[in-house]
Motif scaffolding. Sequence first.
Motif, PDB file in Angstrom:
ATOM      1  N   GLY A  17      47.085  11.059  36.233  1.00  0.00           N
ATOM      2  CA  GLY A  17      48.134  11.810  36.088  1.00  0.00           C
ATOM      3  C   GLY A  17      48.006  12.979  36.940  1.00  0.00           C
ATOM      4  N   ASN A  18      49.094  13.849  36.896  1.00  0.00           N
ATOM      5  CA  ASN A  18      49.072  14.997  37.669  1.00  0.00           C
ATOM      6  C   ASN A  18      48.092  16.274  37.162  1.00  0.00           C
ATOM      7  N   PHE A  19      48.032  16.352  35.915  1.00  0.00           N
ATOM      8  CA  PHE A  19      47.363  17.410  35.279  1.00  0.00           C
ATOM      9  C   PHE A  19      46.146  16.572  34.596  1.00  0.00           C
ATOM     10  N   ALA A  20      44.991  17.185  34.318  1.00  0.00           N
ATOM     11  CA  ALA A  20      43.806  16.826  33.631  1.00  0.00           C
ATOM     12  C   ALA A  20      44.027  16.861  32.248  1.00  0.00           C
ATOM     13  N   SER A  21      45.094  17.732  31.711  1.00  0.00           N
ATOM     14  CA  SER A  21      45.266  17.736  30.130  1.00  0.00           C
ATOM     15  C   SER A  21      45.933  16.548  29.612  1.00  0.00           C
ATOM     16  N   GLY A  22      46.407  15.599  30.570  1.00  0.00           N
ATOM     17  CA  GLY A  22      47.074  14.140  30.108  1.00  0.00           C
ATOM     18  C   GLY A  22      46.070  13.231  29.932  1.00  0.00           C
ATOM     19  N   LEU A  23      44.552  13.506  29.993  1.00  0.00           N
ATOM     20  CA  LEU A  23      43.694  12.406  30.080  1.00  0.00           C
ATOM     21  C   LEU A  23      42.568  13.237  29.423  1.00  0.00           C
ATOM     22  N   SER A  24      41.756  12.466  28.326  1.00  0.00           N
ATOM     23  CA  SER A  24      40.709  12.778  27.796  1.00  0.00           C
ATOM     24  C   SER A  24      39.498  12.344  28.652  1.00  0.00           C
ATOM     25  N   VAL A  25      38.538  13.388  28.821  1.00  0.00           N
ATOM     26  CA  VAL A  25      37.318  12.774  29.626  1.00  0.00           C
ATOM     27  C   VAL A  25      36.576  11.597  28.752  1.00  0.00           C
ATOM     28  N   LEU A  26      36.959  11.375  27.548  1.00  0.00           N
ATOM     29  CA  LEU A  26      36.194  10.268  26.700  1.00  0.00           C
ATOM     30  C   LEU A  26      36.795   9.118  27.124  1.00  0.00           C
ATOM     31  N   GLU A  27      38.026   8.889  27.920  1.00  0.00           N
ATOM     32  CA  GLU A  27      38.226   7.698  28.305  1.00  0.00           C
ATOM     33  C   GLU A  27      37.946   7.181  29.652  1.00  0.00           C
ATOM     34  N   ILE A  28      36.989   7.982  30.036  1.00  0.00           N
ATOM     35  CA  ILE A  28      36.424   7.883  31.698  1.00  0.00           C
ATOM     36  C   ILE A  28      35.269   7.035  31.316  1.00  0.00           C
ATOM     37  N   PRO A  29      34.837   5.751  31.690  1.00  0.00           N
ATOM     38  CA  PRO A  29      33.392   5.227  31.518  1.00  0.00           C
ATOM     39  C   PRO A  29      32.698   5.553  32.786  1.00  0.00           C
ATOM     40  N   PRO A  30      31.375   5.850  32.706  1.00  0.00           N
ATOM     41  CA  PRO A  30      30.246   6.371  33.650  1.00  0.00           C
ATOM     42  C   PRO A  30      29.570   5.300  34.302  1.00  0.00           C
ATOM     43  N   LEU A  31      29.705   3.998  34.104  1.00  0.00           N
ATOM     44  CA  LEU A  31      28.789   3.089  34.181  1.00  0.00           C
ATOM     45  C   LEU A  31      29.182   2.608  35.545  1.00  0.00           C
ATOM     46  N   ASP A  32      30.462   2.507  36.012  1.00  0.00           N
ATOM     47  CA  ASP A  32      30.934   2.040  37.261  1.00  0.00           C
ATOM     48  C   ASP A  32      31.088   3.455  38.211  1.00  0.00           C
ATOM     49  N   LEU A  33      30.496   4.225  38.200  1.00  0.00           N
ATOM     50  CA  LEU A  33      30.531   5.633  39.117  1.00  0.00           C
ATOM     51  C   LEU A  33      29.379   5.476  40.031  1.00  0.00           C
ATOM     52  N   LYS A  34      29.645   5.862  41.277  1.00  0.00           N
ATOM     53  CA  LYS A  34      28.604   5.830  42.314  1.00  0.00           C
ATOM     54  C   LYS A  34      28.014   7.305  42.564  1.00  0.00           C
ATOM     55  N   GLN A  35      29.042   8.195  42.572  1.00  0.00           N
ATOM     56  CA  GLN A  35      28.738   9.630  42.530  1.00  0.00           C
ATOM     57  C   GLN A  35      29.911  10.315  42.129  1.00  0.00           C
ATOM     58  N   VAL A  36      29.852  11.788  41.882  1.00  0.00           N
ATOM     59  CA  VAL A  36      30.876  12.582  41.531  1.00  0.00           C
ATOM     60  C   VAL A  36      30.956  13.884  42.441  1.00  0.00           C
ATOM     61  N   GLU A  37      32.051  14.067  42.950  1.00  0.00           N
ATOM     62  CA  GLU A  37      32.368  15.279  43.876  1.00  0.00           C
ATOM     63  C   GLU A  37      33.198  16.351  43.063  1.00  0.00           C
ATOM     64  N   ILE A  38      32.666  17.460  43.470  1.00  0.00           N
ATOM     65  CA  ILE A  38      33.236  18.704  42.602  1.00  0.00           C
ATOM     66  C   ILE A  38      33.606  19.893  43.617  1.00  0.00           C
ATOM     67  N   ILE A  39      34.859  20.012  43.744  1.00  0.00           N
ATOM     68  CA  ILE A  39      35.192  21.421  44.287  1.00  0.00           C
ATOM     69  C   ILE A  39      35.780  22.517  43.353  1.00  0.00           C
ATOM     70  N   LYS A  40      35.136  23.632  43.317  1.00  0.00           N
ATOM     71  CA  LYS A  40      35.319  24.604  42.554  1.00  0.00           C
ATOM     72  C   LYS A  40      36.161  25.491  43.216  1.00  0.00           C
ATOM     73  N   GLY A  41      36.962  26.187  42.669  1.00  0.00           N
ATOM     74  CA  GLY A  41      38.092  26.960  43.146  1.00  0.00           C
ATOM     75  C   GLY A  41      39.473  26.363  43.466  1.00  0.00           C
ATOM     76  N   PRO A  42      40.283  27.431  43.890  1.00  0.00           N
ATOM     77  CA  PRO A  42      41.750  26.715  44.431  1.00  0.00           C
ATOM     78  C   PRO A  42      41.725  25.981  45.349  1.00  0.00           C
ATOM     79  N   ALA A  43      42.215  24.508  45.032  1.00  0.00           N
ATOM     80  CA  ALA A  43      42.479  23.551  46.131  1.00  0.00           C
ATOM     81  C   ALA A  43      43.888  23.093  46.047  1.00  0.00           C
ATOM     82  N   SER A  44      44.678  23.817  45.475  1.00  0.00           N
ATOM     83  CA  SER A  44      46.079  23.254  45.153  1.00  0.00           C
ATOM     84  C   SER A  44      46.919  23.017  46.531  1.00  0.00           C
ATOM     85  N   THR A  45      46.349  23.622  47.718  1.00  0.00           N
ATOM     86  CA  THR A  45      47.051  23.410  49.023  1.00  0.00           C
ATOM     87  C   THR A  45      46.869  21.801  49.175  1.00  0.00           C
TER      88      THR A  45
END
Length: 257
Positions: free
Chosen positions: A190-218
Motif C-alpha cells: 500500500g501507499n502508506f505504512a499505516s495500512g499494514l501491520s508489521v505482524l502480517e509480514i513473515p520473516p522466514l522468506d526474507l533475504k535481507q532488509v534495506e533501510i533508508i532513514k530520512g526523507p526519500a519522498s522524491t
Amino acid sequence: MRKIFFLFILTCISCISFSQNIFRAIIRDAKTKEILPATSVLFRYNSSGSKSNAAGLISIGAVPNGIQVFIFSHTGYENKTDSFNFPLQINDTVEILLVPEEKELNEIIVQSTRTSRTIGNTPTRVETIDKEELDEKNNMRPANVSMILHESTGLQVQQTSATSGNASIRSQGLDGRYTQLLKDGYPNFGNFASGLSVLEIPPLDLKQVEIIKGPASTLYGGGAIAGVINFISKTPDEKGEYDFIINHSNVGQTDIG
C-alpha cells in the motif's frame, strides 16, 4: 446666595459637558480599503486605550476641546499618529487608513552546480540487515518482523492496538504513516505504512532488509517522508528450501513459523 451658588454649579457642569466631545473613527487598510477590526487606539491626553470592533469602528468619549493626539496600531501595519482639533468641524465618523508594514529580507544567494546525474542514480546511505542477523532474530520471534526492526537504530516499532496487537514502524521519531514499506522495491503493502501491520509480514522468506532513514519522498512518494524499508525476498532455486521454526515459552505460548 444659595440661588447664585446653584446657578454657578449648573454653569460649570454645562461648560464641562459642552467641552467634552466624542471621537468616532473607522479603521481601514490604506491599499485594499478593508476594515481592520481589533485595532488598538491610544488617547494620549489621559493615556486611555480602546480597540475597534468587528466592523472596524471605534468610539472614544470625554474628549476635551483643543488639539488631541491619537495613536493607531495594528499587527502587520505601521503605527499612525493623528491629531484632531476639537470640536471637530464635521461630526461624522473619521476614516483612518493604516499602511501595511513592509520588511525587506536580507539578500539570499543560492548557488548550484548542474550535473547530468539523475536523482535515481544519486548515492544514498542505505543500512542493510543481512541473512545472518535475520536468522538470529527469527529464532527470537519467528512470527513477524517486529524484532528485526525494533533493534535497528532510528526505528521504533510502536503498538497501535491493544486488542489486535497491531503495530506501526516509526522512523526518525515521525509517525508510522510517513514510513514507506516496500517489497522487493515495489509498494505492494500500500501507499502508506499505516495500512499494514508489521505482524502480517513473515520473516522466514526474507533475504535481507534495506533501510533508508530520512526523507526519500522524491523517489518513493509522499509516504516516504521519514524513511523507506525494503523487504527483499529470497531468490528461488531449482531445489526447494524448507524452514520450520517452533518456539515454546514457559507460560505456554507457542510460535510456529
